[in-house]
Design an enzyme around this catalytic site. Sequence first.
Site, PDB file in Angstrom:
ATOM      1  N   HIS A  72       0.827  -1.203   0.000  1.00 62.65           N
ATOM      2  CA  HIS A  72       0.000   0.000   0.000  1.00 62.65           C
ATOM      3  C   HIS A  72       0.860   1.250   0.000  1.00 62.65           C
ATOM      4  CE1 HIS A  72      -3.635  -2.243   1.945  1.00 62.65           C
ATOM      5  NE2 HIS A  72      -3.266  -2.736   0.796  1.00 62.65           N
ATOM      6  N   LYS A 296       1.224  -0.855  15.204  1.00 65.02           N
ATOM      7  CA  LYS A 296       2.631  -0.878  15.582  1.00 65.02           C
ATOM      8  C   LYS A 296       3.080  -2.078  16.424  1.00 65.02           C
ATOM      9  CE  LYS A 296       3.964   2.803  13.582  1.00 65.02           C
ATOM     10  NZ  LYS A 296       4.459   2.481  12.260  1.00 65.02           N
ATOM     11  N   TYR A 384       3.903   6.383  10.529  1.00 65.67           N
ATOM     12  CA  TYR A 384       3.121   5.206  10.126  1.00 65.67           C
ATOM     13  C   TYR A 384       3.982   4.200   9.364  1.00 65.67           C
ATOM     14  CZ  TYR A 384      -1.098   2.594   8.959  1.00 65.67           C
ATOM     15  OH  TYR A 384      -2.052   1.616   8.869  1.00 65.67           O
TER      16      TYR A 384
END
Length: 392
Positions: A72, A296, A384
């Site tokens: 992605h 995470k 991220y």
Amino acid sequence: MRTQIGIIGAGPAGLVLAHLLHLEGIDAIVIEDKSRHYIEHRLRAGLLEQGSADLLIETGVGARLQKERMYHKGIYLKFNGRLHRIDFEALVGQGVMIYAQQEVIKDLVAARLEAGLPLYFEAGDVAVSDLKGARPKIRFTHQGKKQEIECDYIAGCDGFHGICRPSIPAGDLQLFDRDYPFAWLGILAEAPQAKEELVYTHSERGFALLTMRTPELSRLYLQCPRHDDIAAWPDERIWEELRARTAGGEGWHLPEGPIVQKGITPMRSFVVEPMQYGRMFLAGDSAHIVPPTGAKGMNLAIADVRVLARALAAFYKSGRSDLLENYSRTVLRRVWKVQRFSWWMTHLTHLYDSDNQFDRRRQLAELDYVTGSRAAALTLAENYVGLPMEWE
Ligand code: FAD
Ligand code: DHB
């Protein structure tokens, strides 16, 4: 039995550590209290940072990952019924990928067993002792027989509910934690995705996350009250809530299909300091928990053991002990940054049970800012996709 590193827990932390040590020529024995089938089918995280994926690929356990991962380039944030894209590749030149945690586990278990390296499943009564001595020990029962392993060092990779952290005298640890007034209800559904990338949705009914496992299998999460029972969530109620929270925008359609698994996970932030006691090091969830919003948990566990494996390699190769002595300090810098990010993503996107309209307006302004400002989006993207490793 005798080994250099005794590893307790065959989750991402324990298995990646064992793998990295093997590549450095360091012996390890892994002790896991569940069965192989159980850990290979336990449904958990799904998102890998590029750095975690690269490590698996570069160290020879990423062949299936390279074939099956869903790469992605960004994510969507949805609020006020509108989609906003954060383009990670444009902002920070990296992406993320979906490859489920249990698939990472399968690859690492297969590599270890094929190489004929020790990994004990279904170990009972696991206990550690002599942590401050020169030869710490692990005791356990396996197939009805009592076993003892004498180690140079022990790695406590046994997750939040393991025995390693509680084996440290309470007075030698400092705990930091924060609970949230909600949990995540997660489902796996035989349905294609609404969008090709993840959608983090904030709505006046609460948070929802649309993610995926394969093009035909979706993973969807809903914020729900902390103490909700899954029995209170029949399938139709889940779809109704998902539809309502994610609605809006031209041509928007949420594909539905049979729900094949569902469960509720409470959310918490937790850190223990230091992540070492005598000759035992803690890594992964045994030392810290993050709320899942930033994706995470698994990545942080892998980052911990990368630092630990490097420090152990330096010790065995050149007798250097400073990296080991600094292990806790080194990894805690990342741990706290990831805690901050996970906390922030949670606050950004979840609905808090508050009548304070100032907070609501501020939250919507923050979502507007993050999706409207390059500087703010860059901050989200940088965290991220995964912060760079810090080695000492
Ligand atoms: P674990 O994966 O917990 O591994 C620890 C291992 O130790 C386990 O195999 C356990 O069976 C074993 N063990 C425990 N006690 C003993 C003992 N006494 N003796 C021997 N072995 C023992 N993160 C995300 O980013 N997104 C998510 O959606 C997400 N969902 C989650 C859902 C659930 C239900 C849970 C529990 C966690 C989720 N996480 C998620 C977090 C992520 O999965 C963890 O951060 C990650 O598994 C940490 O890896 P670990 O190796 O440190 O611990
Ligand atoms: C997934 C889980 C997360 O917590 C997240 O933030 C993103 C993806 C997942 O399970 O795919």
